[in-house]
Design a protein around this motif. Structure first.
Motif, PDB file in Angstrom:
ATOM      1  N   LEU B 314       0.817  -1.211   0.000  1.00 24.61           N
ATOM      2  CA  LEU B 314       0.000   0.000   0.000  1.00 24.61           C
ATOM      3  C   LEU B 314       0.851   1.261   0.000  1.00 24.61           C
ATOM      4  O   LEU B 314       0.499   2.263  -0.607  1.00 24.61           O
ATOM      5  CB  LEU B 314      -0.878  -0.027   1.254  1.00 24.61           C
ATOM      6  CG  LEU B 314      -2.211   0.663   1.179  1.00 24.61           C
ATOM      7  CD1 LEU B 314      -2.951   0.285  -0.080  1.00 24.61           C
ATOM      8  CD2 LEU B 314      -3.029   0.262   2.403  1.00 24.61           C
ATOM      9  N   ARG B 447     -12.264   5.847  -5.725  1.00 23.29           N
ATOM     10  CA  ARG B 447     -12.829   5.366  -4.464  1.00 23.29           C
ATOM     11  C   ARG B 447     -14.286   4.942  -4.642  1.00 23.29           C
ATOM     12  O   ARG B 447     -14.734   3.952  -4.066  1.00 23.29           O
ATOM     13  CB  ARG B 447     -12.709   6.434  -3.387  1.00 23.29           C
ATOM     14  CG  ARG B 447     -12.843   5.880  -1.974  1.00 23.29           C
ATOM     15  CD  ARG B 447     -12.850   6.960  -0.905  1.00 23.29           C
ATOM     16  NE  ARG B 447     -11.687   7.842  -0.925  1.00 23.29           N
ATOM     17  CZ  ARG B 447     -10.534   7.560  -0.343  1.00 23.29           C
ATOM     18  NH1 ARG B 447     -10.380   6.422   0.301  1.00 23.29           N
ATOM     19  NH2 ARG B 447      -9.520   8.402  -0.397  1.00 23.29           N
ATOM     20  N   TRP B 497      -8.053  -0.686  -1.569  1.00 26.36           N
ATOM     21  CA  TRP B 497      -7.555   0.680  -1.780  1.00 26.36           C
ATOM     22  C   TRP B 497      -7.896   1.192  -3.166  1.00 26.36           C
ATOM     23  O   TRP B 497      -7.719   0.430  -4.104  1.00 26.36           O
ATOM     24  CB  TRP B 497      -6.024   0.710  -1.578  1.00 26.36           C
ATOM     25  CG  TRP B 497      -5.508   2.092  -1.383  1.00 26.36           C
ATOM     26  CD1 TRP B 497      -4.988   2.926  -2.353  1.00 26.36           C
ATOM     27  CD2 TRP B 497      -5.483   2.835  -0.162  1.00 26.36           C
ATOM     28  NE1 TRP B 497      -4.643   4.107  -1.798  1.00 26.36           N
ATOM     29  CE2 TRP B 497      -4.932   4.098  -0.461  1.00 26.36           C
ATOM     30  CE3 TRP B 497      -5.881   2.562   1.156  1.00 26.36           C
ATOM     31  CZ2 TRP B 497      -4.768   5.083   0.513  1.00 26.36           C
ATOM     32  CZ3 TRP B 497      -5.705   3.534   2.109  1.00 26.36           C
ATOM     33  CH2 TRP B 497      -5.147   4.786   1.786  1.00 26.36           C
ATOM     34  N   PRO B 498      -8.366   2.447  -3.283  1.00 30.29           N
ATOM     35  CA  PRO B 498      -8.624   3.432  -2.244  1.00 30.29           C
ATOM     36  C   PRO B 498      -9.653   2.897  -1.245  1.00 30.29           C
ATOM     37  O   PRO B 498     -10.667   2.337  -1.671  1.00 30.29           O
ATOM     38  CB  PRO B 498      -9.200   4.628  -3.006  1.00 30.29           C
ATOM     39  CG  PRO B 498      -8.773   4.439  -4.428  1.00 30.29           C
ATOM     40  CD  PRO B 498      -8.651   2.970  -4.640  1.00 30.29           C
ATOM     41  N   PHE B 499      -9.391   3.058   0.013  1.00 36.26           N
ATOM     42  CA  PHE B 499     -10.219   2.429   1.032  1.00 36.26           C
ATOM     43  C   PHE B 499     -11.660   2.926   0.942  1.00 36.26           C
ATOM     44  O   PHE B 499     -11.901   4.131   0.932  1.00 36.26           O
ATOM     45  CB  PHE B 499      -9.646   2.714   2.421  1.00 36.26           C
ATOM     46  CG  PHE B 499     -10.217   1.801   3.471  1.00 36.26           C
ATOM     47  CD1 PHE B 499      -9.788   0.490   3.552  1.00 36.26           C
ATOM     48  CD2 PHE B 499     -11.206   2.233   4.334  1.00 36.26           C
ATOM     49  CE1 PHE B 499     -10.325  -0.376   4.495  1.00 36.26           C
ATOM     50  CE2 PHE B 499     -11.747   1.377   5.289  1.00 36.26           C
ATOM     51  CZ  PHE B 499     -11.314   0.065   5.357  1.00 36.26           C
ATOM     52  N   GLU B 534      -8.114   4.748   8.484  1.00 33.87           N
ATOM     53  CA  GLU B 534      -8.968   5.245   7.401  1.00 33.87           C
ATOM     54  C   GLU B 534     -10.400   5.497   7.847  1.00 33.87           C
ATOM     55  O   GLU B 534     -11.029   6.443   7.392  1.00 33.87           O
ATOM     56  CB  GLU B 534      -8.969   4.243   6.240  1.00 33.87           C
ATOM     57  CG  GLU B 534      -7.717   4.263   5.420  1.00 33.87           C
ATOM     58  CD  GLU B 534      -7.578   5.538   4.580  1.00 33.87           C
ATOM     59  OE1 GLU B 534      -8.518   5.868   3.842  1.00 33.87           O
ATOM     60  OE2 GLU B 534      -6.528   6.195   4.683  1.00 33.87           O
TER      61      GLU B 534
END
Ligand SMILES: Cc1ncc(C[n+]2csc(CCOP(=O)(O)OP(=O)(O)O)c2C)c(N)n1
Ligand SMILES: [Mg+2]
Lengths: 282, 567
Positions: B314, B447, B497-499, B534
């Motif tokens: 990551l 995202r 990811w993107p979380f 996150e």
């Protein structure tokens, strides 16, 4: 293209002549800018493609050859040239050089060999003379210089040559020969570094270089001899050639044309990979 | 019916051959199968095993306790016997030792019978036949598998193998007086199997991969082998690079050249690729990387499993840039997420990862076959652009048109140095700032494309197991067991990811009042850390495993129940 009249090179740098020779070679070959791709590493010499109108991939220090190899493989219609410095390709990227010689992709490698690290301000390079004193070699350089041409002949590289930035016309001729060659062409280009290399100056080279005559580049024994010659006299020209299949020629489906033009038919792939329509699990 | 078998012996004894014959046979019978492999980093000797679990219902993990141990050498008996259930059996080769193995065992002179039937090479078939005989299955499906496997080698060899299967089978039927396994063969449709590495390879082919370069490294090599086997048929250039640095740079070169390209490795090899990763980011060249984890640091346990590279992958590489990371929980997810990785990588011109591990790579799952509707394909590259083309043009969403050099009229220029819109080197503070923003801006839409976690289990759970990646199946089977005693559920993330922050927060809301337990195949709880960072979600308890072995669902169930009793 960046302003070609204001490159990030020192006044008097050999890179200006190498650029001129390259432009001349491209013209001789009658190539349009979009038919050429220059892949380069990092260093003063590797900035070259920014001052030439062409497709450009200016990648990482030492890593131009894997990028160039793959680019040629997926689009063999492109003329692919790698531009590198001596630190770039004989140091950081040395492993890739050896393996590019083995693979023999149809690309040319032009090495701006000023026997010094220019961009990082004057450290010894793999081709610097032994005992060279620099800020980072307090006891003088303790390693022997690498001989790229001898390495090329030993590796049975399919094209090994040397040029000199001080002779633009003949350098461009050598570049054309390298580009015309089917296979991997290593062209080591001697180039003075006016700022950091006080040993191998323009005058130093000028006094020593001579062009090979009556030399059969297919004669490997005599190629070894020529490649070993370094000192009072330094040979220029095509030192060695070998007839070898190229990397791309070994990939059967490239006969149909460049991979990038072959298209992708999802339906056909689904059917071939998953079998005829039998519903789930079929 | 829920039976587990372990085939154990030295490397080179044919454990994998027997395992594969068996999973094929059970699939032919219409049974659900799960298998995984446990092997040492050596070519000969040592002790390896292949574990198979079968049921007429879907199953998703291995069990620590086994019903039958097939010991191909004597050393395997003391090593594995403790895991054999009280009513289970040990099947061993009595031509290797005079000594009896006591109750709950059956010795069959495997090697001697094989020699009599035409050579030691037939031993694997004798043993497999015997195993099926002990269990009380019909022999026919196995004979068909044998026929299929050896038909190419000629009639004589095929017949010899059939005879060996029959001999082993009959011997076990006759001699195993204490065998009392309850088996059923549903006679349903033949089931299909899918393995983790194969699934990634298939996902890549279905996404139009045309270039794959890698340097061999267990446990990722299966992807390289799979794609090499498909190279000719699907026009894929597969090149074994001189090192991982070359591999990733080649892949970037191929993608710059206009085709979809991928590389794969394990942690150590990926470590060498890290500068290349940032090159892909700087030049906005789409690439897909499969990182098949094994335990580190350094060479670690080369053939074993761990989920300890999550934060490394990551955060690998210098500079700030967007990336995509998927951690599939099953071979099926691996296939679709590899496809989604290609899709997102090209759409946003970013590097995309598939994070797998040895457990998933070497596991086989029964799967229903592909749902073709789930395969995403859209070609985002442009083949027409005039001289005004700018590779890194500023746009509303940060995504610039992706043209192919040599195919378009305009020039395609890009640089690992910071560059202007055209792709030329620049040191302008203003352009630099805009380029950083351009690249990071993509995160917004990226995202939105990420799926949140999957919830399975009780409607109002007291305990929720939280996991990611390859533990999906273990969590599913554990929840089923634990749920019989206390209300339990599981949340599993495979799109990391993107979380997916808001989707994650929403999923956790439903679980108010429950205790979350992070279950990770690593020591430090890397995913729990990510969840806290996150989504500001705390997991009060964790179960970690970092001995290089995977979780077993029976073992995990016991651990969860023990914890539940303690609170
Ligand atoms: C991975 C990495 N290491 C180090 C550097 C720093 N660096 C940039 S150019 C260079 C050497 C330059 O020498 P050479 O390749 O001979 O090129 P020249 O400037 O002489 O043309 C170095 C060490 C870098 N950019 N990347
Ligand atoms: Mg230099």
């Amino acid at each position: 293209m960046q302003d070609p009249y204001n490159p990030a090179w020192c006044p008097g740098c050999g890179n200006f002549q190498i650029r001129e020779a390259l432009l001349m070679a491209m013209e001789k070959k009658g190539l349009r800018p979009n038919q050429i791709a220059i892949v380069s590493g990092i260093g003063q010499g590797a900035k070259m493609p920014h001052y030439i109108s062409c497709n450009t991939f200016n990648g990482l220090h030492g890593r131009s050859l894997p990028v160039a190899t793959a680019l040629k493989a997926v689009n063999h219609k492109l003329v692919v040239i790698a531009e590198a410095g001596d630190g770039d390709i004989y140091g950081e990227g040395g492993n890739h050089l050896i393996h590019a010689m083995r693979r023999n992709p149809d690309i040319s490698l032009f090495v701006h060999n000023n026997q010094i690290y220019g961009l990082t301000k004057g450290q010894a390079s793999p081709t610097s003379v032994r005992d060279l004193k620099t800020k980072t070699q307090p006891f003088g350089l303790l390693s022997e210089p690498l001989n790229p041409l001898l390495l090329g002949v030993a590796m049975n590289a399919s094209f090994v040559g040397r040029g000199f930035s001080g002779d633009v016309e003949r350098l461009s001729e050598l570049m054309v020969q390298a580009m015309d060659h089917k296979g991997f062409a290593l062209l080591d280009i001697l180039q003075p570094c006016v700022t950091f290399n006080r040993v191998n100056t323009f005058a130093w080279y000028k006094k020593r270089v001579y062009y090979l005559e009556d030399h059969d580049p297919f004669d490997r024994r005599s190629a070894f001899e020529r490649a070993m010659e370094w000192g009072e006299r330094i040979p220029l020209g095509v030192i060695y050639k070998a007839k070898r299949p190229t990397f791309e020629e070994g990939i059967p489906f490239l006969l149909k044309g460049p991979l990038v033009e072959q298209g992708f038919d999802l339906e056909r792939v689904k059917e071939a990979l998953l079998g005829k329509k039998e519903g789930p699990g079929g | 019916m829920d039976l587990s078998f372990r085939i154990a012996g030295e490397a080179g004894q044919g454990i994998q051959t027997i395992g594969e014959l068996l999973v094929k046979t059970f699939s032919k019978m219409g049974l659900f199968v799960f298998s995984h492999q446990d092997y040492m980093s050596r070519i000969r000797g040592g002790n390896n095993f292949y574990q198979i679990r079968i049921s007429e219902r879907p199953i998703h993990s291995s069990q620590r306790s086994i019903d039958l141990l097939l010991a191909l050498n004597m050393e395997s008996i003391p090593l594995h016997r403790a895991h054999v259930k009280p009513k289970g059996m040990v099947l061993w080769d009595s031509s290797r030792s005079e000594e009896g193995q006591g109750e709950g065992s059956l010795g069959i002179p495997i090697l001697r019978m094989a020699r009599e039937l035409g050579g030691e090479i037939l031993g694997n078939i004798v043993a497999t036949g015997a195993l099926l005989g002990m269990l009380g299955f019909e022999l026919e499906p196995f004979l068909e598998v044998v026929k299929g496997s050896f038909s190419e080698k000629g009639k004589e060899i095929a017949e010899k193998n059939e005879r060996a299967a029959y001999a082993g089978y009959e011997y076990a039927r006759r001699e195993c007086l204490t065998c009392s396994f309850e088996v059923c063969s549903p006679k349903g449709e033949e089931k299909r199997l899918l393995g983790g590495n194969e699934a990634i390879g298939m996902g890549a082919v279905l996404s139009g991969v045309r270039f794959y370069s890698a340097y061999p490294m267990t446990p990722s090599t299966g992807i390289l082998n799979y794609l090499a086997s498909k190279a000719e048929e699907f026009g894929i250039i597969v090149e074994q690079a001189e090192d991982e640095i070359a591999a990733i740079n080649m892949v970037i070169g191929a993608s710059y050249g206009g085709v979809r390209a991928m590389t794969g490795s394990s942690g150590g090899g990926f470590a060498l690729m890290v500068e290349g990763l940032s090159l892909s980011a700087a030049t906005e060249t789409p690439i897909v990387i499969a990182e098949v984890q094994r335990p580190g640091p350094a060479t670690g346990l080369p053939t074993r499993t761990e989920q300890a590279d999550l934060l490394f992958v990551l955060f690998a590489a210098h500079g700030e840039f967007p990336r995509v990371l998927f951690a599939p929980g099953s071979p099926e997810q691996a296939l679709y997420l590899t496809n989604k990785a290609f899709h997102m990588s090209e759409r946003y011109q970013v590097p995309a990862f598939i994070l797998s591990d040895q457990y998933l790579a070497d596991s086989l799952w029964t799967w229903p076959g592909i749902d073709e509707g789930k395969i995403l394909y859209r070609d985002y590259r442009i083949r027409e652009a005039d001289g005004t083309y700018k590779r890194h043009r500023f746009t509303q969403d940060g995504v610039s048109p992706l043209a192919i050099p040599g195919i378009v009229e305009g020039l395609v220029v890009t640089d690992s140095d910071e560059h202007d819109e055209e792709g030329h080197i620049t040191e302008s503070a203003e352009i630099r700032k805009r380029m950083v923003e351009k690249r990071l801006m993509k995160l917004l839409h990226m995202r939105e494309e990420m799926e949140g976690p999957t919830y399975l289990g009780h409607r109002s759970p007291k305990i929720v197991l939280v996991g990611w990646g390859s533990t999906l199946g273990v969590l599913m089977d554990t929840v089923e067991t634990v749920n019989k005693k206390i209300p339990c559920g599981m949340l599993h993330f495979s799109e990391i990811w993107p979380f997916p922050v808001s989707k994650a927060q929403k999923a956790f809301e439903v679980l108010k009042g429950a205790i979350g337990i992070g279950v990770e195949n690593n020591a430090t709880g890397q995913f729990a850390w990510l969840l806290r960072a996150e989504a500001q979600i705390e997991l009060p308890w964790k179960i970690s495993k970092y001995d290089g072995r995977p979780f077993y669902s029976d073992e995990l169930s016991e651990e969860v129940l023990a914890y539940a009793r303690s609170i």
